[in-house]
Design a protein around this motif. Sequence first.
Motif, mmCIF file in Angstrom:
data_model
loop_
_atom_site.group_PDB
_atom_site.id
_atom_site.type_symbol
_atom_site.label_atom_id
_atom_site.label_comp_id
_atom_site.label_asym_id
_atom_site.label_seq_id
_atom_site.Cartn_x
_atom_site.Cartn_y
_atom_site.Cartn_z
ATOM 1 N N ASN A 149 0.833 -1.208 0.000
ATOM 2 C CA ASN A 149 0.000 0.000 0.000
ATOM 3 C C ASN A 149 0.867 1.258 0.000
ATOM 4 O O ASN A 149 0.619 2.208 -0.752
ATOM 5 N N LEU A 150 1.911 1.247 0.831
ATOM 6 C CA LEU A 150 2.815 2.395 0.897
ATOM 7 C C LEU A 150 3.536 2.579 -0.439
ATOM 8 O O LEU A 150 3.700 3.711 -0.925
ATOM 9 N N ALA A 151 3.970 1.483 -1.044
ATOM 10 C CA ALA A 151 4.645 1.557 -2.341
ATOM 11 C C ALA A 151 3.731 2.175 -3.401
ATOM 12 O O ALA A 151 4.177 2.974 -4.239
ATOM 13 N N GLN A 152 2.436 1.837 -3.325
ATOM 14 C CA GLN A 152 1.482 2.388 -4.292
ATOM 15 C C GLN A 152 1.352 3.904 -4.134
ATOM 16 O O GLN A 152 1.337 4.646 -5.130
ATOM 17 N N TYR A 153 1.295 4.379 -2.884
ATOM 18 C CA TYR A 153 1.190 5.823 -2.661
ATOM 19 C C TYR A 153 2.479 6.543 -3.063
ATOM 20 O O TYR A 153 2.444 7.659 -3.590
ATOM 21 N N LEU A 154 3.620 5.929 -2.827
ATOM 22 C CA LEU A 154 4.879 6.518 -3.272
ATOM 23 C C LEU A 154 4.910 6.637 -4.790
ATOM 24 O O LEU A 154 5.409 7.634 -5.331
ATOM 25 N N GLN A 155 4.376 5.621 -5.472
ATOM 26 C CA GLN A 155 4.290 5.683 -6.938
ATOM 27 C C GLN A 155 3.428 6.861 -7.367
ATOM 28 O O GLN A 155 3.755 7.587 -8.319
ATOM 29 N N HIS A 156 2.331 7.085 -6.652
ATOM 30 C CA HIS A 156 1.436 8.202 -6.996
ATOM 31 C C HIS A 156 2.113 9.557 -6.771
ATOM 32 O O HIS A 156 1.786 10.522 -7.471
ATOM 33 N N THR A 157 3.033 9.653 -5.808
ATOM 34 C CA THR A 157 3.726 10.935 -5.586
ATOM 35 C C THR A 157 4.636 11.291 -6.746
ATOM 36 O O THR A 157 5.097 12.433 -6.843
ATOM 37 N N LEU A 158 4.901 10.328 -7.620
ATOM 38 C CA LEU A 158 5.742 10.573 -8.792
ATOM 39 C C LEU A 158 4.892 10.842 -10.037
ATOM 40 O O LEU A 158 5.432 11.013 -11.128
ATOM 41 N N SER A 159 3.574 10.891 -9.875
ATOM 42 C CA SER A 159 2.668 11.039 -11.006
ATOM 43 C C SER A 159 2.758 12.441 -11.609
ATOM 44 O O SER A 159 2.872 13.437 -10.890
ATOM 45 N N PRO A 160 2.678 12.536 -12.942
ATOM 46 C CA PRO A 160 2.623 13.866 -13.569
ATOM 47 C C PRO A 160 1.290 14.563 -13.330
ATOM 48 O O PRO A 160 1.191 15.780 -13.497
ATOM 49 N N ASP A 161 0.278 13.819 -12.935
ATOM 50 C CA ASP A 161 -1.039 14.387 -12.634
ATOM 51 C C ASP A 161 -0.971 15.072 -11.270
ATOM 52 O O ASP A 161 -0.795 14.422 -10.235
ATOM 53 N N ILE A 162 -1.127 16.387 -11.263
ATOM 54 C CA ILE A 162 -0.932 17.157 -10.029
ATOM 55 C C ILE A 162 -1.943 16.761 -8.956
ATOM 56 O O ILE A 162 -1.612 16.716 -7.757
ATOM 57 N N THR A 163 -3.175 16.441 -9.342
ATOM 58 C CA THR A 163 -4.196 16.057 -8.357
ATOM 59 C C THR A 163 -3.826 14.739 -7.698
ATOM 60 O O THR A 163 -3.891 14.589 -6.466
ATOM 61 N N GLU A 164 -3.452 13.758 -8.520
ATOM 62 C CA GLU A 164 -3.059 12.452 -7.995
ATOM 63 C C GLU A 164 -1.828 12.590 -7.093
ATOM 64 O O GLU A 164 -1.751 11.984 -6.021
ATOM 65 N N ARG A 165 -0.890 13.426 -7.538
ATOM 66 C CA ARG A 165 0.339 13.615 -6.753
ATOM 67 C C ARG A 165 0.034 14.259 -5.401
ATOM 68 O O ARG A 165 0.521 13.808 -4.366
ATOM 69 N N ARG A 166 -0.802 15.297 -5.411
ATOM 70 C CA ARG A 166 -1.113 15.989 -4.155
ATOM 71 C C ARG A 166 -1.905 15.102 -3.203
ATOM 72 O O ARG A 166 -1.689 15.144 -1.985
ATOM 73 N N ASN A 167 -2.826 14.322 -3.754
ATOM 74 C CA ASN A 167 -3.596 13.428 -2.891
ATOM 75 C C ASN A 167 -2.689 12.409 -2.207
ATOM 76 O O ASN A 167 -2.859 12.088 -1.017
ATOM 77 N N ALA A 168 -1.718 11.896 -2.960
ATOM 78 C CA ALA A 168 -0.775 10.930 -2.378
ATOM 79 C C ALA A 168 0.086 11.594 -1.306
ATOM 80 O O ALA A 168 0.325 11.016 -0.233
ATOM 81 N N GLU A 169 0.538 12.801 -1.584
ATOM 82 C CA GLU A 169 1.357 13.522 -0.592
ATOM 83 C C GLU A 169 0.546 13.795 0.671
ATOM 84 O O GLU A 169 1.067 13.672 1.791
ATOM 85 N N LYS A 170 -0.734 14.148 0.488
ATOM 86 C CA LYS A 170 -1.584 14.415 1.655
ATOM 87 C C LYS A 170 -1.796 13.152 2.479
ATOM 88 O O LYS A 170 -1.782 13.207 3.716
ATOM 89 N N PHE A 171 -1.973 12.025 1.794
ATOM 90 C CA PHE A 171 -2.144 10.778 2.538
ATOM 91 C C PHE A 171 -0.901 10.453 3.353
ATOM 92 O O PHE A 171 -0.998 10.090 4.544
ATOM 93 N N LEU A 172 0.265 10.580 2.746
ATOM 94 C CA LEU A 172 1.508 10.297 3.474
ATOM 95 C C LEU A 172 1.665 11.253 4.653
ATOM 96 O O LEU A 172 2.166 10.870 5.718
ATOM 97 N N GLU A 173 1.238 12.490 4.450
ATOM 98 C CA GLU A 173 1.322 13.465 5.536
ATOM 99 C C GLU A 173 0.438 13.057 6.709
ATOM 100 O O GLU A 173 0.807 13.225 7.871
ATOM 101 N N THR A 174 -0.729 12.469 6.411
ATOM 102 C CA THR A 174 -1.652 12.100 7.489
ATOM 103 C C THR A 174 -1.173 10.886 8.280
ATOM 104 O O THR A 174 -1.542 10.722 9.444
#
Length: 968
Positions: free
Chosen positions: A10-35
Amino acid sequence: MEVTEANLQNLAQYLQHTLSPDITERRNAEKFLETIEHTQNYSLLLLGLLNKEDVPLHLRVSAGITLKNFVKRNWPLTEDGVDKIHANDRNIVKESIIGLMLRSPEQIQKQLSDTISIIGKEDFPDKWSGLMPELVSKFTTGDFNIINGVLRTGHSLFKKYRHEFKSEKLWREIKFVLDNFAMPLTQLFRATMELTVTHAENVVALKVIYSSLLLICKIFYSLNYQDLPEFFEDNMETWMKHFHTLLTANVPLLRTEDKEEPGLIEQLKTQICDNLTLYAQKYDEEFTSSVPIFVNDVWQLLINTGVEVKYDLLVSNAIKFLASVAERTSYKALFETEGTLSSLCERVIIPNMEFRDADEEAFEDNPEEYIRRDIEGSDVDTRRRAACDLVRALSKLFETTVIQNFSIYVQHMLSEYTKDPSHNWKNKDAAIFLVTSLAAKAQTQKLGVTKTSDLVNVVEFFTNHIVPDLQAPNVDDSPVLKADALKYVMVFRSQLPRNLLLGCLPPAVSFLRAKSQVVHSYAACCIEKILTHHNPGSGPVVVQADVVPLGNALLVNLFDAFTLPGSQENEYIMKALMRTLWLLQGEVVCHVGIIISNLKEKLLAVSKNPSKPNFNHYLFECICIMITITCKQRPEAVSSFEEVLLPPFQTILNQDVQEFIPYVFQVLALLLEVNPGGISETYLSLFAPLLQPVLWENSGNIPPLVRLLQAYVSKGPANIPADRLSGLLGIFQKLLASKANDNYGFSLLNTLIISMPSDALSDYMNQIFTLIFQRLQSSKTAKCMKCVIVFFSVYAIKYSALSLVQRIDGLQNKMFGMVLEKLLIPELDKISDQVERKICSVGITKILTEVPALSQGDYTQFWPTLLHSLIHLTALPPTKDKGEGTGEFLLQGSEDSGFKAAYSQLLFAEKKAFDPCPDVADVKVYVAKSLNALFCSNPNTRNLIKNGIPEEMLAVLQQYFQLSGIQI
């Protein structure tokens, strides 16, 4: 959160999303990791991912970077002593990270080395004494992949010694490191040098060996930076012998074909030059015998090194070493021999001042980097800058000879340019740079060159050789020379007469239309420097009347420049626009509609992906300037600003554009403050969300949020219902508990006291005072004590001094006596802000003159000493106010901030300090009149002055009475 396979995936999947060119997907992943980052085992999950060889390398590297940033943000305890990482996680991380780092690929090793360094900064050596023995033990493995991992970690751990201030703690740490690391490092150095011979024909082995030598030399620099350790002084011969060998080494197998990136051997020689410069500058006496050898080595190195970009840093550091030697009288003889200076000029300085093809390519294809290196004085040293430093160093001891020699070259280069300007423009470019190097003897960022050589006439050179380029009709011809001319104006702006400086404005305005990004950026920068230039002691050089005739063209060209290729977010243009708007003031009000519309469009564009913090800051400053100057003339115009700005602000808040939210709060506060009416429904609908705890979790939001809430309370206290009032006091309670933010809590509380009806807070007062005294008891910082004194003074002004004393004594019998003894009397003179001084002067005067218990009751013994403190406070010289509109901006964002938005105060939205006692024009007169009223009503109080005030304070007090026209 347990360390399970499912959680790792699950963590690996969110880390992958933080590398996404899609700014919304990237920000959502960063917010999840922050929480989830503050949950137990989070760091252990990251370590688990790093340790899984079946996880793709890019995700393991991402996990390493995430762990590093997590540690950077959370490993240190907060200012309030809160530990955000579970103790068990801390221990496991320290136990496992060294082994994990040493068996990881190099890309991951680098991240983990930095992580170890960050942990070490907090825990080493006191809480991590086993780190150094564990690292040193790996030297004996013979495996250079492991050894290089250790060296990389050591370099990352020790490089902080290059920057830290000297302290007893630092000395103890360095001594601990030297005792454990210096000898093994030196032994490894010797052994590795032997391996360079053993494996001279093995290119694979040489790459590993020379990587080790590079790291060893970097560690040498760090360990020697603060002071010359006795161990290295005793072993100097070993180190210098090998430095000489490496500096003169020719290793064909390590040569690279790459013309841009330096190879291992270039990096190593660059670091050795750095080490030699350190010794030449700081340990002159011990290094003297080695200097002639290394001067010759470096000279030969410079002569035989090519012009390719990959050698730039090597050449720069080599020249820097020569400069550090050349400026010292003890080495004067090395440069006095016949032909030495002319040879230096011809073979070292002139070749490295020339404008190379690589420079021309950067000018055209990478203008931002060119500008950063050329006019911003970036940390990256250039050949030109180093050559310039060498010229200045030589000029200290040989000024006349140097200038005579170089003048010949300058004349020759200008002559060559005159023969064929279209082809020989590089000669003039080098001549301008050389003249600048020769002329400048002292320089500051604020004023440019402040002292020039008597042997160089900068004004004459400007008139003869710079003005023709400024007056050239075609803005796109000879772009490099136009940039040189603009830079010359910026550098020598303090030396040029006012008429010449003003004459530079029209060409600079026209150069804003140049296609070259460098030229129009330099033009904007030049305009900004001229508009803000002050001659020391004589005020601004340029005033509004000077700019008004150029105003329309200047504004049109600035806005048009944003449409030029590469300059859509050009910070120099936006900064020049900001200065122009502020200087023109009311002259731009007639254009407010089109200006604010353009600024809004810029805001909408950059809010989609904020990437230029300086540009963004100046953009918001421009918005604030337009609001301020327009509403000053036409207060009703605030509704037009709200109509234009509130929709994009709402979008920014809804989309959680964290970089902009602190700015939006500041501008909203400004709009509220300049609004001549009450609080509209739009603002009222925003009020409740401002109290949500999630907003206050981001430290960057706190100052502007408090500012905005203060604006609400000041503007419409009647609009604050009881349930919202308790929410505001809850925010005060939260901020009061924080050492970092308690001052903002008191700012909010003071506004509530001043603005709310007298009875609105009556039910909460005892709790407020109790919380304040609990905070003083648990953590009595200097900042907090000053805030409490100001609050007590505000309370005394609003409710009466007698009410203050009764409120405090109501908590505990005769508690106000302790407040006087421990807080008010000893800390009063530490209040430094001018308005706060006035508030405290009035508040303390009220306590002295309106509280019977002080003048004739239980606290009489404190009356003279409190008066003494008051006189001392009022007699202090005024503090220097910040000059409005002239300051630079300190953008506080850094990589340390991680997901958090940093707070940068908008200078042109700065809140004017509120004065709760505007009727007091002069506090000295107020003190005298209040004391006189007390003496008249109770003549016995005169004895308190006679018996308890020192003579020098009585003399000051007598001056106050004379100033008030009162005879005592």
